[in-house]
Write a protein that holds these residues in place. Structure first.
Motif, PDB file in Angstrom:
ATOM      1  N   UNK A  17      48.126  47.211  20.652  1.00 55.41           N
ATOM      2  CA  UNK A  17      48.517  47.215  21.381  1.00 55.41           C
ATOM      3  C   UNK A  17      48.937  47.511  22.772  1.00 55.41           C
ATOM      4  N   UNK A  18      48.438  48.967  23.261  1.00 48.76           N
ATOM      5  CA  UNK A  18      49.021  49.654  23.774  1.00 48.76           C
ATOM      6  C   UNK A  18      47.232  49.370  25.115  1.00 48.76           C
ATOM      7  N   UNK A  19      46.419  48.849  24.160  1.00 51.52           N
ATOM      8  CA  UNK A  19      45.383  48.191  24.713  1.00 51.52           C
ATOM      9  C   UNK A  19      45.264  46.929  25.733  1.00 51.52           C
ATOM     10  N   UNK A  20      46.092  45.806  24.778  1.00 52.06           N
ATOM     11  CA  UNK A  20      46.207  44.775  25.426  1.00 52.06           C
ATOM     12  C   UNK A  20      47.185  44.635  26.508  1.00 52.06           C
ATOM     13  N   UNK A  21      48.285  45.207  26.477  1.00 49.03           N
ATOM     14  CA  UNK A  21      49.419  45.670  26.860  1.00 49.03           C
ATOM     15  C   UNK A  21      48.970  45.942  28.517  1.00 49.03           C
ATOM     16  N   UNK A  22      47.820  46.487  28.580  1.00 47.10           N
ATOM     17  CA  UNK A  22      47.316  46.868  29.459  1.00 47.10           C
ATOM     18  C   UNK A  22      46.245  46.269  30.710  1.00 47.10           C
ATOM     19  N   UNK A  23      46.129  45.505  30.087  1.00 47.37           N
ATOM     20  CA  UNK A  23      45.088  43.889  30.031  1.00 47.37           C
ATOM     21  C   UNK A  23      45.192  43.108  31.599  1.00 47.37           C
ATOM     22  N   UNK A  24      44.955  42.538  32.685  1.00 44.67           N
ATOM     23  CA  UNK A  24      45.847  41.999  33.457  1.00 44.67           C
ATOM     24  C   UNK A  24      44.711  41.113  33.546  1.00 44.67           C
ATOM     25  N   UNK A  25      45.383  39.620  33.997  1.00 48.22           N
ATOM     26  CA  UNK A  25      44.307  38.909  34.995  1.00 48.22           C
ATOM     27  C   UNK A  25      43.767  39.286  35.897  1.00 48.22           C
ATOM     28  N   UNK A  26      42.710  38.305  36.991  1.00 51.23           N
ATOM     29  CA  UNK A  26      41.998  38.308  37.680  1.00 51.23           C
ATOM     30  C   UNK A  26      42.492  38.260  39.180  1.00 51.23           C
ATOM     31  N   UNK A  27      43.118  38.981  39.732  1.00 53.61           N
ATOM     32  CA  UNK A  27      43.797  38.887  40.496  1.00 53.61           C
ATOM     33  C   UNK A  27      43.160  38.299  42.058  1.00 53.61           C
ATOM     34  N   UNK A  37      41.348  42.856  50.531  1.00 46.64           N
ATOM     35  CA  UNK A  37      41.506  44.527  50.926  1.00 46.64           C
ATOM     36  C   UNK A  37      40.524  44.188  48.820  1.00 46.64           C
ATOM     37  N   UNK A  38      40.156  45.820  48.471  1.00 37.85           N
ATOM     38  CA  UNK A  38      39.645  46.214  47.528  1.00 37.85           C
ATOM     39  C   UNK A  38      40.051  45.717  46.436  1.00 37.85           C
ATOM     40  N   UNK A  39      39.117  45.038  45.127  1.00 35.14           N
ATOM     41  CA  UNK A  39      39.649  45.262  44.214  1.00 35.14           C
ATOM     42  C   UNK A  39      40.512  45.498  43.440  1.00 35.14           C
ATOM     43  N   UNK A  40      40.058  46.893  43.494  1.00 33.63           N
ATOM     44  CA  UNK A  40      40.541  48.091  43.020  1.00 33.63           C
ATOM     45  C   UNK A  40      42.446  48.460  43.313  1.00 33.63           C
ATOM     46  N   UNK A  41      42.009  47.556  44.074  1.00 31.84           N
ATOM     47  CA  UNK A  41      44.031  47.492  45.285  1.00 31.84           C
ATOM     48  C   UNK A  41      44.889  46.235  44.788  1.00 31.84           C
ATOM     49  N   UNK A  44      45.790  44.117  39.228  1.00 32.29           N
ATOM     50  CA  UNK A  44      47.428  44.386  38.353  1.00 32.29           C
ATOM     51  C   UNK A  44      48.628  44.619  39.158  1.00 32.29           C
ATOM     52  N   UNK A  45      48.360  43.834  40.171  1.00 36.22           N
ATOM     53  CA  UNK A  45      49.317  43.199  40.954  1.00 36.22           C
ATOM     54  C   UNK A  45      49.839  41.588  41.629  1.00 36.22           C
ATOM     55  N   UNK A  46      50.474  41.707  41.641  1.00 32.11           N
ATOM     56  CA  UNK A  46      51.347  40.015  41.376  1.00 32.11           C
ATOM     57  C   UNK A  46      50.851  39.604  42.888  1.00 32.11           C
ATOM     58  N   UNK A  47      49.583  38.165  42.743  1.00 24.70           N
ATOM     59  CA  UNK A  47      49.018  37.884  43.806  1.00 24.70           C
ATOM     60  C   UNK A  47      49.453  36.429  43.715  1.00 24.70           C
ATOM     61  N   UNK A  48      48.728  35.863  45.265  1.00 23.83           N
ATOM     62  CA  UNK A  48      49.037  34.327  44.859  1.00 23.83           C
ATOM     63  C   UNK A  48      47.923  33.765  45.861  1.00 23.83           C
TER      64      UNK A  48
END
Length: 209
Positions: A17-27, A37-41, A44-48
Motif C-alpha cells: 500500500x505505501x508503495x502504491x500510494x507513492x505512484x503518480x501518473x506521468x505529468x 520544467x524538468x521532469x523531476x520538478x 507528482x504535481x497536478x498538471x494540465x
C-alpha cells in the motif's frame, strides 16, 4: 484505489500500500519563463495539457519550410497525405507532376502509416527535398488553404475545421463564394457551432454605373 471502481476490485494492485500510494501518473509538460520544467520538478504535481507542444494551434515555419518555401505554393500541389495520429489531410508538394513511381512511393507512406503532422513525408532518400509536406504544423493546425486552391490538383472537398465530407450548403455560403476565389468548405455541425468560414483571394466587384 477507488472502492467504487469495478476494475480495481477485480484487479487489486500487487504492490504494498505505501508503495502504491507513492505512484503518480506521468505529468504533462509545464512551461516556466519560456522553457519546459524538468521532469523531476513536475512529477507528482497536478498538471494540465495546455503546454503540450502539439496543442499549439499555430506552429512557426520550420527551417525546412523556409528553405523550401518556393515549393510550398498552390501551383506545386501534387497529392495529399493523411496523418496517422489525427487523420487530417495534409498537402503534398513537388516541383513537377508525380511520376507513377513517385505516386506509388507516396501511397506506400500512407499504407505503412508512416506520416504524422509536423514530420517530413520522406525522412531521407531521393525524395526528401523533392516531395514534401509543410512541417511547421501539428495535429491542431487547420487544413491548408492550398488543398482547396485547385491550381494543379482538385481533391474531394472536406470541412476546413474537422475534414468531414458532409458539407453545408445555404444562400449565405453561395453569396460568399461569389466574392472570393477560395471559400473553404464547412460542415453543418461546425457552422452551427459558430466556426468561421475560411476565405482567401477576395474578388474585385465591378461597380455598376
Amino acid at each position: 484505489m477507488s472502492d467504487l471502481c469495478g476494475y480495481c476490485i477485480l484487479n487489486p494492485p500487487r504492490l504494498q500500500d505505501d508503495l502504491f500510494e507513492g505512484l503518480h501518473f506521468l505529468p504533462d509538460p509545464v512551461v516556466e519563463n519560456g522553457e519546459y520544467k524538468a521532469f523531476a520538478d513536475v512529477h507528482g504535481t497536478e498538471t494540465d495539457d495546455t503546454a503540450r507542444p502539439s496543442a499549439r494551434a499555430q506552429e512557426p515555419a520550420s527551417e525546412r519550410d523556409k528553405t523550401l518555401k518556393k515549393l510550398l505554393v498552390a501551383t506545386k500541389v501534387r497529392n495529399f497525405a493523411i496523418c496517422r495520429e489525427c487523420g487530417k489531410w495534409r498537402v503534398v508538394y513537388s516541383p513537377k507532376k508525380l511520376s507513377p513511381a513517385e505516386g506509388r512511393s507516396v501511397m506506400r507512406v500512407q499504407e505503412e502509416l508512416v506520416y504524422a503532422c509536423g514530420n517530413p513525408l520522406f525522412h531521407a532518400g531521393v525524395y526528401h527535398n523533392t516531395i514534401i509536406v509543410k512541417e511547421g504544423i501539428n495535429c491542431n493546425s487547420l487544413m491548408e488553404s492550398a488543398y482547396y486552391a485547385g491550381k494543379r490538383m482538385q481533391f474531394v472537398d472536406v470541412c476546413f475545421h474537422c475534414w468531414d465530407t458532409e458539407l453545408a450548403e445555404n444562400e449565405d455560403l453561395t453569396h460568399t463564394k461569389e466574392g472570393f476565389g477560395i471559400v473553404c468548405p464547412i460542415c453543418q455541425t461546425c457552422l452551427e457551432q459558430g466556426k468561421p468560414v475560411k476565405t482567401r483571394n477576395a474578388l474585385k466587384v465591378k461597380k455598376r454605373n
